[in-house]
Scaffold this active site. Sequence first.
Site, PDB file in Angstrom:
ATOM      1  N   ASP A 151       1.034  -1.406  -0.122  1.00 28.83           N
ATOM      2  CA  ASP A 151       0.088   0.038  -0.002  1.00 28.83           C
ATOM      3  C   ASP A 151       0.861   1.190  -0.077  1.00 28.83           C
ATOM      4  O   ASP A 151       0.570   2.065   0.428  1.00 28.83           O
ATOM      5  CB  ASP A 151      -0.656  -0.473   0.813  1.00 28.83           C
ATOM      6  CG  ASP A 151      -1.510  -0.803   0.646  1.00 28.83           C
ATOM      7  OD1 ASP A 151      -2.862  -1.146   0.091  1.00 28.83           O
ATOM      8  OD2 ASP A 151      -2.000  -1.760   1.845  1.00 28.83           O
ATOM      9  N   ASP A 166      -6.417  -4.690  -4.420  1.00 26.30           N
ATOM     10  CA  ASP A 166      -5.716  -3.616  -4.765  1.00 26.30           C
ATOM     11  C   ASP A 166      -4.682  -2.451  -4.630  1.00 26.30           C
ATOM     12  O   ASP A 166      -4.139  -1.839  -5.244  1.00 26.30           O
ATOM     13  CB  ASP A 166      -5.897  -2.999  -2.761  1.00 26.30           C
ATOM     14  CG  ASP A 166      -7.278  -4.581  -1.833  1.00 26.30           C
ATOM     15  OD1 ASP A 166      -7.599  -5.463  -2.763  1.00 26.30           O
ATOM     16  OD2 ASP A 166      -7.637  -4.137  -0.657  1.00 26.30           O
TER      17      ASP A 166
END
Length: 379
Positions: free
Chosen positions: A94, A156
């Site tokens: 991330d 993601d």
Amino acid sequence: MNDMASNEWVHEAWQWVTDRTITQAQVTTDHFPHVAEHGQYDQCDPAWWTAGFWPGLLWLIYKHNQHEQLAQWAQSCERQLELCLHDTEQVDHDLGFIWLLSGVAHYEQTGDADARRRSLLAANLLAARFNVKGNYIRAWNFDSPHMDTRGVAIIDSMMNLPLLYWASLETGDPRYRELAIAHADTVAHEFVRADHSICHVVEFDPVTGQKRCEHGGQGYAPGSAWARGTAWALHGFALAYGYTGKAQYLDISRQTAQFFLQQLGDDIVPYWDFRAPEHSRDAYDSSATAIAASGMLELARYVDEPERHSLQQAASRLLSGLYHDYSTRTSNTEGLITYGTVHYPEQRQLNVSIIYGDYFFVEALAKLRGEQGWFTPGL
């Protein structure tokens, strides 16, 4: 400027999110909100994966009103985030979410050399997570009794790849871009199903790179269709096409957009999983709508009429619905849009305001106004 910006509600909504964010900034300052579970935003550790969305939101608003205090708080967030880069166990896939919206946004706005340095360091750490056997970027660091996280990638990740594309554009070094393409190719092959639904988690053998299995992750079960994961794929593959021009990525984004809209029907906000059984349909996810709407406007940049117009109209309908029916404009609660769900299988934070839902709502409004968010630097 996008001709849909002539819609009166867009101007009204933009003024409202601007005023509300400036007011919220007086409370949140340089902290890291995640969810407003009881009408008030919490404060998370800067190592948490959502830490970039608040500075990203501040930079979106600052871009238009040059409110210096917003920039100061965003830069203070960035300095705190830099400390996490000194410990590789605190960072994961991330890094794109965090640094595109903090350091890269800062650099794009001001040309600040330290922001560039920090962001390139983050890109290098993201690239270092690439597994050359399986051609994927490892997602998480933690141990799990349910899976070998050394071999886990998640959908993601597609939204984090622009940090690598940006690093290649910024330095002239093609390695970052090639790693991003290799990972996106793996996601295209292993995560996208024949019916255009998307799985959340795929586990690979970390030594051989062979696919082991699919996990339900934050969706209902393996084979389900987690709403936010669908939105991540729609948006992420549109971005990947913008940076690479690979037709496969454009096709996946278009097909995923069609799947999302077909599953949604006339609604504005989906259940947290499109395939959740009746007994689990007590939670919604407005963040999926915001991400998908922003992704549709991204995708619309790369298709011809009448598809462009159709995507813009669909996104406008969703955003208007969020503003009129799911926003906090008539309440005193913090956050911008309501009815987001973080993790239904773990029963964590259901039907609440979430910072990434807020960010993508504002980013999508900016796109309706003919502008861009922070996931396309240098594009």
